[in-house]
Design a protein around this motif. Sequence first.
Motif, PDB file in Angstrom:
ATOM      1  N   PRO A 176      28.562  22.732  43.547  1.00 14.78           N
ATOM      2  CA  PRO A 176      29.049  21.368  43.357  1.00 14.78           C
ATOM      3  C   PRO A 176      27.990  20.511  42.666  1.00 14.78           C
ATOM      4  O   PRO A 176      26.797  20.756  42.808  1.00 14.78           O
ATOM      5  CB  PRO A 176      29.306  20.881  44.782  1.00 14.78           C
ATOM      6  CG  PRO A 176      28.492  21.761  45.656  1.00 14.78           C
ATOM      7  CD  PRO A 176      28.356  23.070  44.939  1.00 14.78           C
ATOM      8  N   ALA A 177      28.439  19.541  41.929  1.00 13.59           N
ATOM      9  CA  ALA A 177      27.524  18.611  41.268  1.00 13.59           C
ATOM     10  C   ALA A 177      27.389  17.371  42.153  1.00 13.59           C
ATOM     11  O   ALA A 177      28.370  16.882  42.696  1.00 13.59           O
ATOM     12  CB  ALA A 177      28.069  18.228  39.901  1.00 13.59           C
ATOM     13  N   TYR A 178      26.177  16.910  42.315  1.00 15.04           N
ATOM     14  CA  TYR A 178      25.913  15.727  43.132  1.00 15.04           C
ATOM     15  C   TYR A 178      25.357  14.634  42.239  1.00 15.04           C
ATOM     16  O   TYR A 178      24.518  14.896  41.380  1.00 15.04           O
ATOM     17  CB  TYR A 178      24.896  16.044  44.232  1.00 15.04           C
ATOM     18  CG  TYR A 178      25.302  17.181  45.139  1.00 15.04           C
ATOM     19  CD1 TYR A 178      26.232  16.973  46.149  1.00 15.04           C
ATOM     20  CD2 TYR A 178      24.766  18.448  44.978  1.00 15.04           C
ATOM     21  CE1 TYR A 178      26.612  18.010  46.987  1.00 15.04           C
ATOM     22  CE2 TYR A 178      25.135  19.485  45.814  1.00 15.04           C
ATOM     23  CZ  TYR A 178      26.058  19.266  46.819  1.00 15.04           C
ATOM     24  OH  TYR A 178      26.434  20.281  47.643  1.00 15.04           O
ATOM     25  N   GLY A 207      25.305  10.740  46.478  1.00 13.04           N
ATOM     26  CA  GLY A 207      25.066  12.132  46.099  1.00 13.04           C
ATOM     27  C   GLY A 207      24.013  12.800  46.970  1.00 13.04           C
ATOM     28  O   GLY A 207      24.155  13.965  47.355  1.00 13.04           O
ATOM     29  N   TRP A 208      22.940  12.085  47.287  1.00 16.49           N
ATOM     30  CA  TRP A 208      21.878  12.650  48.132  1.00 16.49           C
ATOM     31  C   TRP A 208      22.404  12.961  49.529  1.00 16.49           C
ATOM     32  O   TRP A 208      22.099  14.018  50.085  1.00 16.49           O
ATOM     33  CB  TRP A 208      20.691  11.692  48.221  1.00 16.49           C
ATOM     34  CG  TRP A 208      20.039  11.396  46.900  1.00 16.49           C
ATOM     35  CD1 TRP A 208      19.875  12.266  45.849  1.00 16.49           C
ATOM     36  CD2 TRP A 208      19.470  10.153  46.496  1.00 16.49           C
ATOM     37  NE1 TRP A 208      19.246  11.623  44.813  1.00 16.49           N
ATOM     38  CE2 TRP A 208      18.975  10.326  45.179  1.00 16.49           C
ATOM     39  CE3 TRP A 208      19.343   8.915  47.104  1.00 16.49           C
ATOM     40  CZ2 TRP A 208      18.349   9.315  44.475  1.00 16.49           C
ATOM     41  CZ3 TRP A 208      18.713   7.895  46.404  1.00 16.49           C
ATOM     42  CH2 TRP A 208      18.222   8.098  45.104  1.00 16.49           C
ATOM     43  N   LEU A 266      24.269  16.888  53.439  1.00 15.30           N
ATOM     44  CA  LEU A 266      25.285  17.357  54.392  1.00 15.30           C
ATOM     45  C   LEU A 266      25.692  18.803  54.124  1.00 15.30           C
ATOM     46  O   LEU A 266      25.911  19.571  55.066  1.00 15.30           O
ATOM     47  CB  LEU A 266      26.520  16.446  54.349  1.00 15.30           C
ATOM     48  CG  LEU A 266      26.370  15.114  55.069  1.00 15.30           C
ATOM     49  CD1 LEU A 266      27.505  14.169  54.701  1.00 15.30           C
ATOM     50  CD2 LEU A 266      26.293  15.310  56.579  1.00 15.30           C
ATOM     51  N   ASP A 267      25.781  19.197  52.857  1.00 12.07           N
ATOM     52  CA  ASP A 267      26.108  20.587  52.538  1.00 12.07           C
ATOM     53  C   ASP A 267      25.003  21.530  53.018  1.00 12.07           C
ATOM     54  O   ASP A 267      25.273  22.592  53.570  1.00 12.07           O
ATOM     55  CB  ASP A 267      26.360  20.762  51.040  1.00 12.07           C
ATOM     56  CG  ASP A 267      27.723  20.230  50.609  1.00 12.07           C
ATOM     57  OD1 ASP A 267      28.574  19.949  51.487  1.00 12.07           O
ATOM     58  OD2 ASP A 267      27.939  20.082  49.385  1.00 12.07           O
ATOM     59  N   ILE A 268      23.762  21.139  52.822  1.00  8.32           N
ATOM     60  CA  ILE A 268      22.631  21.949  53.297  1.00  8.32           C
ATOM     61  C   ILE A 268      22.641  21.994  54.822  1.00  8.32           C
ATOM     62  O   ILE A 268      22.471  23.052  55.423  1.00  8.32           O
ATOM     63  CB  ILE A 268      21.293  21.382  52.767  1.00  8.32           C
ATOM     64  CG1 ILE A 268      21.228  21.534  51.244  1.00  8.32           C
ATOM     65  CG2 ILE A 268      20.109  22.080  53.450  1.00  8.32           C
ATOM     66  CD1 ILE A 268      20.119  20.733  50.578  1.00  8.32           C
ATOM     67  N   MET A 269      22.858  20.846  55.437  1.00  4.35           N
ATOM     68  CA  MET A 269      22.878  20.770  56.904  1.00  4.35           C
ATOM     69  C   MET A 269      23.989  21.649  57.482  1.00  4.35           C
ATOM     70  O   MET A 269      23.788  22.307  58.503  1.00  4.35           O
ATOM     71  CB  MET A 269      23.053  19.317  57.347  1.00  4.35           C
ATOM     72  CG  MET A 269      21.842  18.446  57.065  1.00  4.35           C
ATOM     73  SD  MET A 269      22.177  16.666  57.161  1.00  4.35           S
ATOM     74  CE  MET A 269      22.846  16.519  58.814  1.00  4.35           C
TER      75      MET A 269
END
Length: 177
Positions: free
Chosen positions: A69-71, A77-78, A83-86
């Motif tokens: 995904p592009a942030y 975006g951060w 949240l995706d990493i978490m």
Amino acid sequence: MKLSIFRRSNLREGLTFAVAAAGLAAVAATGAVSVADDGAPSNAASSEVAQAAAPAKGPSIEKAAAVAPAYSENLDGWIREALDIMKDKNIPGTYEGIHKNILRESAGKPDAINQWDSNAAMGIPSKGLLQMIDPTFQTYHVEGTSNDVWDPVANIVAACNYAAHRYGSMDNVSSAY
């Protein structure tokens, strides 16, 4: 009647082919390059064009799903990237909880630094979006993120990791932590 059914089928197939061709033209316009199995670069658009007549198969769908995904390079975006990493690292927290704490701690400024509290007096000022001191950042740093406390995503993820260990989740933090 048979002619009508035949025509309808051809129109559907023609429309499907036209949509596929438009998609391939868009891919070609981006100049996308992929690497073939033998390691030689090849134009992704030309290999896609060769497969245009064939119906879509599993691997094509898998390739599309593998696109990261592009942030956006802003607070929204951060937080979304964090949240995706978490999620992957099983660190609890919600967008709302993180956003609320960032606004309180740094007003959303990734270069915020606290030069006046007790930590600053000891030479370890709080830094970044969620105002982490270097030792806490290093202790709760999450593998796969930058080792830089000033990196907005790394700062959020490390702070949420700390909050999860100390308070159960960043969502449970409602004051300086």
